[in-house]
Design a protein around this motif. Structure first.
Motif, short mmCIF file in Angstrom:
data_model
loop_
_atom_site.label_atom_id
_atom_site.label_comp_id
_atom_site.label_asym_id
_atom_site.label_seq_id
_atom_site.Cartn_x
_atom_site.Cartn_y
_atom_site.Cartn_z
N ARG A 12 0.85 -1.13 -0.07
CA ARG A 12 0.00 0.01 -0.09
C ARG A 12 0.79 1.21 -0.06
N ALA A 15 1.53 2.90 -3.81
CA ALA A 15 0.42 3.18 -4.55
C ALA A 15 0.86 4.56 -5.23
N THR A 327 -8.20 -7.23 -5.25
CA THR A 327 -7.50 -7.37 -4.13
C THR A 327 -6.79 -8.75 -3.92
N ARG A 450 -6.51 1.85 -6.29
CA ARG A 450 -6.18 2.31 -4.86
C ARG A 450 -7.33 1.79 -3.98
N LEU A 453 -6.12 -1.75 -3.53
CA LEU A 453 -5.15 -1.96 -2.72
C LEU A 453 -5.17 -1.59 -1.11
N GLU A 454 -6.37 -0.75 -1.00
CA GLU A 454 -6.54 -0.30 0.48
C GLU A 454 -7.32 -1.52 1.00
#
Length: 592
Positions: A12, A15, A327, A450, A453-454
């Motif tokens: 993360r 990014a 993810t 994003r 990834l979060e």
């Protein structure tokens, strides 16, 4: 940097750097396109068609109904229907040709239909190459001149007949013996017909026996000159493909053979599969064997998985959403990218999502495993972008589907998957031709990247599979399993792809073959005083069956004992009468 510290780098944190790298690649791709003297009109034409609201329906209909239909008159009729959906985004010349062909198709179907098929094959020709020896050799030479390696996939889906299975396997053998081919992909279901997971071990033995000569031929060559990759298809073949792959490479004669397998990130099982492969390959290398390669893809059989789940009453095998799949892809990268976990394997990072490619490239560098990964893309898709990426990540491995023109119908399912990817807005590929630094498509894909990834955990662990049915844990009784005030639902079919159900089935088979268990079955009262093969025994059993078939109702008299005589083997009589001793739930005895 030592391995403990490199493993602490959180994806993360990369990014912003990943997004910046994508901007650089897109700028470079734009420059490449301006400088390139080799245009790809087929790619440009297809992207234009798919931008139209009717583009996907038109193209898929054309591929499925005109190309696949053998009867030219029927194909001409289909062409007339599909022509109504002709995209306005097509060039005036293309639209005029379709209009003229439609007008002449009734009387000149034998001329118009072949011409239409040729035209569409030209449109998708950059996605599938001609597998005939001459044209194939020219295509391979042209692609290799750009400096990339090729993964050749002879297209073919699940086969039903032995003849077709052997043909597909022989075609793969011929490919691997070509001097210009060193990497071939094939599916278990395309070389072995009628795969059955009832009797899992015997099926795995059968597949290994079929594939072993091909792998032995590869092992007899110099290292790196013949590479076989086992592709994945539907979820039910995941465990079988894994088992076959490991059994093959555990053979002493294949100890030094490098080979590969595909893992699909849209399955919750992905990380668990990669973890098992990581541990097994590390042991293999420690024992003096060769390493393996895992090709990580997102997965392209979602429609098939949905149909499979709906038909059988199972949970869908895939992740619940596209974001969850994205993810999970990153989850595998995050868990795997340490020197310890990659001791026995390399990873092929496959896909066209530039944000994921940038993340994988940066994460591998930070964690010291750059030499353990390759990057793989589809041949003929966004070529300027792939060239821009290769400047930083090195030589690419291009996935090249191949098929002979006379067998083009087997390419339909592959083409449909690719076309759907290019048109579905949820997919990165839908905007790949319009992607530019910080434009609308860029911001959409950056936001998705994003968000996915979060959702990634700091210390990823394997997820539980979606399909976990275990018949051994179920019981047949009087308790309702479905409230009466809810809509009716069928009992789900037995999911034989789960290991628990395979073991359950093996125990049933063992019971049936156990003479002592059979002899100890309780004898019903009605049969205690009659001989096994007597007509009285047959009549008694038929009477029991006749009574069981009629539902009990108040005031209904019992059925007459006059069932016709039939020849019934003693074992059948005993098993019918001793149903309550059977080792599985009643619903499965009734025909699940």
């Amino acid at each position: 940097m030592n391995s403990i510290n490199t493993a602490m780098i959180d994806p993360r944190e990369l990014a912003d750097e990943s997004v910046d790298l994508v901007r650089q690649w897109l700028g470079r791709a734009k420059d490449n396109k301006k400088r390139s003297s080799q245009k790809n009109p087929a790619e440009d034409r297809l992207s234009t068609v798919l931008q139209d609201p009717h583009g996907l329906e038109f193209t898929v209909g054309f591929v499925d109904r005109v190309i696949r239909t053998e009867d030219t008159k029927a194909a001409a009729k289909a062409l007339q229907d599909i022509a109504k959906l002709t995209p306005e985004s097509m060039s005036a010349v293309d639209r005029a040709q379709i209009k003229a062909g439609t007008a002449l198709s009734d009387k000149l179907s034998s001329i118009v239909v072949p011409a239409a098929r040729t035209r569409l094959r030209q449109m998708v020709g950059h996605m599938v190459v001609d597998a005939r020896p001459g044209p194939f050799g020219k295509s391979v030479k042209a692609m290799k001149e750009k400096g990339h390696r090729l993964n050749i996939n002879l297209l073919g889906e699940e086969v039903l007949g032995e003849h077709e299975a052997k043909k597909h396997l022989n075609d793969a053998k011929e490919l691997l013996h070509r001097p210009d081919v060193d990497y071939v992909s094939l599916k278990v279901s395309s070389v072995v017909p009628q795969l059955s997971h009832w009797g899992f071990d015997r099926t795995a033995d059968r597949v290994v026996e079929r594939l072993l000569p091909l792998y032995e031929a590869a092992a007899s060559k110099e290292t790196g000159t013949m590479f076989i990759n086992l592709d994945m298809e539907i979820y039910s073949d995941l465990e079988l493909t894994m088992e076959v792959f490991q059994r093959l490479l555990n053979k002493p004669q294949l100890k030094n053979l490098e080979a590969g397998i595909v893992v699909q990130a849209y399955l919750p099982d992905a990380l668990g599969a990669v973890k098992r492969l990581s541990e097994w390959s590390a042991e293999r290398v420690a024992d003096g064997g060769a390493e393996i390669k895992v090709r990580l893809v997102k997965g392209a059989n979602l429609a098939l998985e949905r149909v499979d789940a709906e038909m059988h009453g199972w949970p869908i095998a895939t992740m619940p959403s596209k974001q969850a799949t994205d993810t999970n892809y990153k989850r595998v990268l995050s868990w795997l990218f340490t020197p310890e976990r990659m001791r026995g394997l390399k990873l092929g990072v496959a896909g066209h999502n530039l944000f994921d490619i940038a993340l994988a490239h940066l994460l591998a560098d930070k964690r010291g495993v750059t030499d353990r990964i390759d990057f793989e893309m589809l041949q003929g898709m966004a070529t300027e972008q792939s060239e821009a990426v290769s400047t930083d990540v090195g030589q690419l491995l291009l996935y090249v589907p191949a098929v002979r023109p006379t067998e083009f119908d087997v390419a339909v399912s592959y083409l449909v998957r690719r076309l759907e990817e290019n048109s579905a807005s949820a997919n990165f590929m839908s905007g790949i031709f319009d992607l530019a630094p910080d434009n609308r498509i860029f911001k959409r894909e950056e936001s998705r990247f994003r968000a996915a990834l979060e959702d990634l955990e700091p210390d990823p662990e394997p997820l539980s599979p979606s399909r976990t049915q275990d018949r051994a844990q179920e019981t047949a009784g009087d308790e309702l399993t479905q409230p009466l005030d809810e809509p009716f639902m069928n009992e789900p079919d037995t999911d034989i792809s789960t290991r628990a159900n395979q073991e359950w089935a093996e125990k049933i088979a063992a019971h049936i073959a156990d003479k002592e268990w059979f002899e100890n079955l309780p004898v019903p009262e009605v049969l205690k005083d009659v001989e096994d093969d007597s007509s009285e025994a047959v009549e008694a059993v038929n009477d029991v069956v006749a009574r069981a078939k009629l539902p009990a109702r108040p005031g209904r008299p019992p059925p007459p004992v006059n069932a016709p005589k039939s020849s019934t083997a003693p074992a059948t009589s005993w098993l019918l009468a001793a149903g309550t001793s059977w080792p599985w739930p009643a619903r499965d005895r009734q025909g699940t």
